[in-house]
Design a protein around this motif. Structure first.
Motif, mmCIF file in Angstrom:
data_model
loop_
_atom_site.group_PDB
_atom_site.id
_atom_site.type_symbol
_atom_site.label_atom_id
_atom_site.label_comp_id
_atom_site.label_asym_id
_atom_site.label_seq_id
_atom_site.Cartn_x
_atom_site.Cartn_y
_atom_site.Cartn_z
ATOM 1 N N ILE A 2 0.846 -1.196 0.000
ATOM 2 C CA ILE A 2 0.000 0.000 0.000
ATOM 3 C C ILE A 2 0.878 1.241 0.000
ATOM 4 N N LEU A 3 1.916 1.224 0.829
ATOM 5 C CA LEU A 3 2.829 2.368 0.922
ATOM 6 C C LEU A 3 3.487 2.628 -0.428
ATOM 7 N N ALA A 4 3.949 1.588 -1.101
ATOM 8 C CA ALA A 4 4.621 1.757 -2.390
ATOM 9 C C ALA A 4 3.665 2.311 -3.444
ATOM 10 N N ALA A 5 2.466 1.757 -3.529
ATOM 11 C CA ALA A 5 1.500 2.212 -4.541
ATOM 12 C C ALA A 5 1.052 3.646 -4.283
ATOM 13 N N ALA A 6 0.738 3.955 -3.039
ATOM 14 C CA ALA A 6 0.302 5.318 -2.701
ATOM 15 C C ALA A 6 1.427 6.324 -2.932
ATOM 16 N N THR A 7 2.652 5.918 -2.616
ATOM 17 C CA THR A 7 3.794 6.810 -2.828
ATOM 18 C C THR A 7 4.034 7.038 -4.313
ATOM 19 N N ALA A 8 3.879 6.004 -5.121
ATOM 20 C CA ALA A 8 4.089 6.149 -6.561
ATOM 21 C C ALA A 8 3.084 7.126 -7.169
ATOM 22 N N VAL A 9 1.819 6.948 -6.873
ATOM 23 C CA VAL A 9 0.784 7.832 -7.420
ATOM 24 C C VAL A 9 0.944 9.248 -6.862
ATOM 25 N N GLY A 10 1.129 9.346 -5.571
ATOM 26 C CA GLY A 10 1.288 10.663 -4.946
ATOM 27 C C GLY A 10 2.529 11.393 -5.429
ATOM 28 N N GLY A 55 4.513 11.255 4.259
ATOM 29 C CA GLY A 55 3.102 11.535 4.523
ATOM 30 C C GLY A 55 2.267 10.261 4.541
ATOM 31 N N VAL A 56 2.491 9.392 3.560
ATOM 32 C CA VAL A 56 1.762 8.122 3.510
ATOM 33 C C VAL A 56 2.148 7.255 4.708
ATOM 34 N N ALA A 57 3.437 7.186 5.024
ATOM 35 C CA ALA A 57 3.888 6.383 6.168
ATOM 36 C C ALA A 57 3.264 6.891 7.465
ATOM 37 N N ALA A 58 3.227 8.213 7.642
ATOM 38 C CA ALA A 58 2.611 8.782 8.851
ATOM 39 C C ALA A 58 1.127 8.450 8.903
ATOM 40 N N GLY A 59 0.464 8.527 7.762
ATOM 41 C CA GLY A 59 -0.958 8.192 7.715
ATOM 42 C C GLY A 59 -1.217 6.736 8.057
ATOM 43 N N LEU A 60 -0.395 5.836 7.525
ATOM 44 C CA LEU A 60 -0.549 4.410 7.812
ATOM 45 C C LEU A 60 -0.253 4.105 9.276
ATOM 46 N N LEU A 61 0.747 4.780 9.839
ATOM 47 C CA LEU A 61 1.054 4.596 11.266
ATOM 48 C C LEU A 61 -0.094 5.113 12.126
ATOM 49 N N ALA A 62 -0.609 6.296 11.779
ATOM 50 C CA ALA A 62 -1.701 6.889 12.563
ATOM 51 C C ALA A 62 -2.973 6.048 12.487
ATOM 52 N N ALA A 63 -3.219 5.440 11.328
ATOM 53 C CA ALA A 63 -4.419 4.622 11.162
ATOM 54 C C ALA A 63 -4.264 3.233 11.768
ATOM 55 N N GLY A 64 -3.051 2.894 12.165
ATOM 56 C CA GLY A 64 -2.805 1.569 12.732
ATOM 57 C C GLY A 64 -2.663 0.484 11.682
ATOM 58 N N THR A 65 -2.582 0.885 10.408
ATOM 59 C CA THR A 65 -2.414 -0.090 9.323
ATOM 60 C C THR A 65 -1.059 -0.769 9.407
#
Length: 147
Positions: A2-10, A55-65
């Motif tokens: 998820i991190l890789a895909a979101a980072t690529a698009v973002g 930003g994506v990593a922080a979001g995933l950490l905050a969401a508990g993913t």
């Protein structure tokens, strides 16, 4: 994944405003004899990638993913170390000893967080010839620094 895909698009989306910002800041690479480009181009495009990645990593950490595990936090730390020295080098050329030191520090952060994984280096398993573990560790370190 998820991190890789979101980072690529973002990163692709962030590339346009980051490029405009870099041009405004005059972070421009002028072509020379060793360049692969013939026109001036903006330097520092990794800035957009890193902003999105963190930003994506922080979001995933905050969401508990993704749990804040030691290896994941080490990856973030090592990435930040390399990103800071790389962007600094885009702004003003940095000495090679400083760049190497930052890459070596990032490699040590990762290797230490992984607990110095067993790296087996053997030429012929049937004959039982294997190098001592420290050789594998040295090769892992050099590979990470070079990568």
């Amino acid at each position: 994944m998820i991190l890789a895909a979101a980072t690529a698009v973002g990163s692709w989306l962030a590339g346009f405003p980051v490029r405009q910002l870099l041009v405004r800041w005059n972070v421009i690479d002028q072509p020379n004899a060793r360049s692969s480009h013939t026109q001036p181009v903006a330097r520092g495009g990794g800035l957009g990638i890193m902003l999105v990645f963190f930003g994506v990593a922080a979001g995933l950490l905050a969401a508990g993913t993704i749990p804040p595990s030691r290896p994941f936090l080490a990856l973030l730390t090592a990435t930040l170390i390399v990103a800071v020295i790389s962007f600094g080098d885009d702004l003003k050329p940095q000495p090679s000893w400083l760049r190497f030191g930052c890459h070596a520090l990032a490699a040590m952060v990762l290797i230490t967080a992984l607990g110095w994984p067993v790296v087996s280096v053997s030429w012929d398993a049937a004959a039982g010839f294997a190098l001592p573990p420290w050789v594998g560790h040295a090769l892992l370190f050099l590979w990470l620094v070079g990568y």
